[in-house]
Design an enzyme around this catalytic site. Structure first.
Site, short mmCIF file in Angstrom:
data_model
loop_
_atom_site.label_atom_id
_atom_site.label_comp_id
_atom_site.label_asym_id
_atom_site.label_seq_id
_atom_site.Cartn_x
_atom_site.Cartn_y
_atom_site.Cartn_z
N HIS A 140 8.94 47.87 -3.36
CA HIS A 140 10.15 48.43 -2.76
C HIS A 140 10.69 49.63 -3.54
O HIS A 140 11.87 49.64 -3.90
CB HIS A 140 11.26 47.37 -2.70
CG HIS A 140 10.94 46.18 -1.86
ND1 HIS A 140 11.63 44.99 -1.96
CD2 HIS A 140 10.03 45.99 -0.89
CE1 HIS A 140 11.15 44.13 -1.09
NE2 HIS A 140 10.17 44.70 -0.43
C1 LIG Z 1 2.60 45.83 0.78
C2 LIG Z 1 4.03 46.07 1.15
C3 LIG Z 1 4.79 45.02 1.67
C4 LIG Z 1 6.13 45.22 2.02
N1 LIG Z 1 6.81 44.23 2.66
C5 LIG Z 1 8.05 44.47 3.16
C6 LIG Z 1 8.72 43.52 3.99
O1 LIG Z 1 8.20 42.46 4.32
N2 LIG Z 1 9.97 43.83 4.42
C7 LIG Z 1 10.59 44.99 4.08
O2 LIG Z 1 11.74 45.19 4.47
N3 LIG Z 1 9.96 45.92 3.32
C8 LIG Z 1 8.71 45.70 2.89
N4 LIG Z 1 8.06 46.67 2.17
C9 LIG Z 1 8.78 47.92 1.86
C10 LIG Z 1 8.99 48.83 3.07
O3 LIG Z 1 7.87 48.83 3.91
C11 LIG Z 1 9.32 50.25 2.57
O4 LIG Z 1 10.47 50.21 1.76
C12 LIG Z 1 9.58 51.25 3.68
O5 LIG Z 1 8.51 51.27 4.59
C13 LIG Z 1 9.80 52.65 3.10
O6 LIG Z 1 10.00 53.57 4.13
P1 LIG Z 1 9.92 55.12 3.87
O7 LIG Z 1 10.22 55.76 5.17
O8 LIG Z 1 10.78 55.45 2.71
O9 LIG Z 1 8.43 55.43 3.42
P2 LIG Z 1 7.00 55.09 4.16
O10 LIG Z 1 7.20 54.11 5.26
O11 LIG Z 1 6.08 54.76 3.08
O12 LIG Z 1 6.63 56.47 4.84
C14 LIG Z 1 6.14 57.58 4.17
C15 LIG Z 1 5.13 58.29 5.07
O13 LIG Z 1 4.94 59.61 4.61
C16 LIG Z 1 3.57 59.90 4.57
N5 LIG Z 1 3.38 60.92 3.53
C17 LIG Z 1 3.53 60.78 2.20
N6 LIG Z 1 3.27 61.94 1.57
C18 LIG Z 1 2.97 62.83 2.52
C19 LIG Z 1 2.62 64.20 2.49
N7 LIG Z 1 2.56 64.86 1.34
N8 LIG Z 1 2.33 64.82 3.67
C20 LIG Z 1 2.39 64.15 4.85
N9 LIG Z 1 2.73 62.85 4.93
C21 LIG Z 1 3.02 62.19 3.78
C22 LIG Z 1 2.92 58.59 4.25
O14 LIG Z 1 1.54 58.59 4.60
C23 LIG Z 1 3.76 57.64 5.07
O15 LIG Z 1 3.29 57.54 6.39
C24 LIG Z 1 6.72 46.50 1.81
C25 LIG Z 1 5.97 47.55 1.29
C26 LIG Z 1 4.62 47.36 0.99
C27 LIG Z 1 3.82 48.50 0.48
#
Ligand SMILES: Cc1cc2nc3c(=O)[nH]c(=O)nc-3n(C[C@H](O)[C@H](O)[C@H](O)COP(=O)(O)OP(=O)(O)OC[C@H]3O[C@@H](n4cnc5c(N)ncnc54)[C@H](O)[C@@H]3O)c2cc1C
Ligand SMILES: *[C@@H]1O[C@H](CO)[C@@H](O)[C@H](O)[C@H]1NC(C)=O
Length: 603
Positions: free
Chosen positions: A536
């Protein structure tokens, strides 16, 4: 067979099985022209980027382009029971990140470090996560607002949680005001649980805690998680927010496009991005704004690569500083958790791979989309409690019960993925291998330790240095000590002992055998050796008023010192939320999209 061969075989088997169960997954994407010019570029299609894309493209006059580094999601990403699908093959669906060797924790893990998965595919981490839908605590948001971040108080953000949601769980007079119906993202009750799910709630009651919908009026108590699943299929943020809107002619998503740099004009206005599409360097231009939704590891990485960050760090790597912004990559927070507080149970009480992948389970999933394959693997329940003095409505600890013993797969996949040293597996887990069991993991809801994201080099292809710096603050260990005792109490309830037949793994853990078993010092040692991540990461582009030297974005999520650039994802959290971070990241996407609409006169 080496671990790599085992992993490849597992990945192939899982992929093949998933296609039998649900057919091929599809997610149509576009290929845009070189130097394309649009109104908004969104970097990343994860939990936050997806709602931003959906909401901005509601205005037919705005052209929206999403650039996503990863590819389309595979069939296995949609089957909840296969949620570990990406683990054996992180190079394919994830960033193969590892933390730096930890100084204060993780001594029982290979290199004192941990695998640090982040989804690299359409849907981002919401397409690899464990699907639990937890919003955190009302005080999380009221505290953000109290720091001077207007528009983030609980009353306001609740509107955005509800706006996203299509709630199919149990509606009661107590929770109805807190849930949305008809929003783009379906949240369901889990369709399957082992006997441990109900036992966990009963154990909570035995200890004096209610079972309740922890996303409603009160978070304090035990629950069975609601999940981001629709009709038995995973609802990643991209499935919920982007896919249904791909008919819009003003919304395009291009996959396999790794953004390497934000482009600025002479007035430091963000005018576009440079990215690598299938090994070719290309550019895209934004007439209005560039939005970084690359997540709490990659959004700060991109700012640093673009010359926005701490001057000293950038200069050391030969990157020209455009804005000296010391907070970029700092304030890293995650929920550390302790693995290895575990019990063995008689056959049939917990999760087993045989039942998950057996013919009865497959038939039930194909015909009814229910059974073990319809629910995230082993995620049976959560609890939020306050163990220390303080506001009794604000938890300081979360407990996750996973109906999964580390050795249930004979050490093939789970232990190497979690990253335990082989000798730790052999010494502590192997004596019980093959048996069913459960693990109760205490997690610090709001830890005091802070870590960082920095660059290893100025090459965008290099993974950044991820240093969670877990347990660097001694208070975190002391609070965990209370947490371990509470976890032991849950496992030692009459329900767990007599109805479930739970037998505690009381083998002294590797590295702590010199200490008197069960003493506080023994558990402190256990905590430092067995603590790890819950995946997280948050906080690395902190939202704060300008007077805070660590501020990276304003309360409207605009990056300081430049214009036309926002960060909208988990990195903006000034304090991490008191629960899993997916739902809050989606809410941040919804909230951020409204700021953009307001600032550009479309509301
Ligand atoms: C294994 C695992 C289990 C989890 N379980 C849970 C759960 O059960 N419940 C819960 O609430 N949370 C859970 N989480 C946490 C939750 O999924 C994350 O906190 C949340 O998805 C973060 O969202 P975000 O939009 O910040 O980033 P992300 O969803 O990670 O999105 C970032 C996106 O940007 C893209 N990206 C990155 N760099 C670049 C770049 N330079 N150029 C183009 N694209 C790029 C990535 O490929 C990705 O698609 C879990 C996480 C993991 C990894
Ligand atoms: C478990 O509970 C029983 C009965 O309440 C008690 O006698 C025993 O000491 C407890 N065991 C542990 C390890 O706390």
């Amino acid at each position: 067979m080496g671990q790599a061969a085992i992993n490849a075989a597992m990945a192939a088997l899982v992929g093949f099985t998933a296609k039998l169960l649900i057919g091929q997954a599809n997610f149509p994407t576009d290929i845009v022209e070189d130097d394309v010019s649009v109104d908004f570029i969104i970097v990343g299609s994860g939990s936050a980027g997806s709602p931003v894309a959906a909401r901005l493209s509601e205005n037919p006059a705005w052209e929206v382009l999403v650039l996503e580094a990863g590819g389309a999601p595979p069939a296995e990403s949609r089957v909840p029971g296969m949620m570990l699908y990406s683990m054996p093959d992180y190079g394919r669906y994830g960033y193969n990140y590892r933390t730096t060797p930890q100084k204060y924790s993780q001594f029982n893990y290979v290199n004192n470090a941990n695998l640090f998965p982040r989804g690299k595919l359409i849907g981002g981490s919401s397409a690899v996560n464990f699907m639990m839908y937890n919003r955190g605590n009302r005080y999380d948001y009221d505290r953000w607002a109290a720091l001077g971040n207007n528009g983030w108080d609980y009353k306001t953000v609740l509107k955005y949680f509800k706006k996203s949601e299509n709630y199919r769980g149990r509606i009661t007079p107590e929770n109805t005001a807190y849930h949305g119906v008809g929003g783009p993202m379906t949240v369901e009750s889990k369709r399957y649980g082992t006997p441990l799910a109900k036992a966990y709630l009963d154990a909570g009651r035995e200890l004096g805690y209610p079972s309740l919908d922890t996303n409603a009026a009160s978070q304090m108590g035990f629950n069975t998680p609601d999940v981001t699943v629709k009709d038995g299929l995973r609802q990643s943020a991209a499935e919920s927010f982007i896919k249904p809107n791909l008919h819009r002619r003003n919304l395009r998503i291009q996959s396999d496009s790794q953004v390497t740099k934000v482009l600025f004009d002479r007035n430091l206005r963000a005018i576009g991005v440079e990215y690598k599409h299938r090994n070719r360097v290309r550019r895209a231009y934004a007439r209005k704004e560039v939005v970084l939704s690359a997540g709490a590891v990659d959004s700060p990485k991109l700012l640093l690569l673009s010359g926005v960050g701490p001057r000293q760090h950038l200069e050391a790597l030969g990157i020209r500083t455009l804005v000296d912004l010391p907070g970029v990559g700092q304030n890293f927070q995650d929920h550390p958790s302790i693995f290895g507080i575990c019990w063995n149970v008689p056959k049939g009480m917990a999760t087993s791979f045989q039942r998950l992948l057996g013919p009865a389970s497959k038939i039930e999933y194909i015909t009814k989309r229910s059974g073990p394959l319809s629910a995230p693997f082993g995620m049976e329940g959560n609890a939020w409690v306050r163990l220390r003095e303080g506001d009794p409505t604000f938890p300081d600890m979360q407990f996750l019960i996973a109906s999964l013993s580390i050795g249930v797969d004979f050490g093939l996949l789970i232990s190497p993925t979690v990253g335990f040293k082989r000798e730790v597996y052999n010494d502590y887990f192997k004596p019980y291998q093959g048996q069913e069991g459960f693990n109760i993991g205490p997690m610090l809801t709001v830890p005091k330790s802070r870590g960082s994201i920095t660059l290893r080099s100025n090459d965008p292809a290099d993974p950044p240095l991820i240093d969670p710096n877990f347990l660097s603050h001694p208070d975190d260990v002391e609070l965990f000590l209370e947490g371990v005792k509470f976890a032991l109490a849950i496992g030692n309830t009459t329900v767990m002992r007599e109805r479930i037949g739970a037998r505690f793994n009381d083998r002294p853990v590797t590295g702590c055998k010199h200490l008197s078993y069960g003493s506080d010092d023994y558990w402190r040692c256990f905590i430092r050796r067995m603590a790890s991540t819950t995946y997280h990461p948050a906080g690395t582009c902190k939202m704060a008023p300008e007077s805070d030297p660590g501020s990276v974005v304003s309360s409207r999520l605009l990056v300081r010192g430049v214009s036309g650039l926002r960060v909208i994802d988990a990195s903006i959290m000034p304090f991490i939320t008191s629960g899993n971070t997916n739902a809050p990241s989606i809410m941040i996407g919804e909230r951020g999209a409204d700021f953009i609409k307001e600032d550009h006169g479309f509301i």
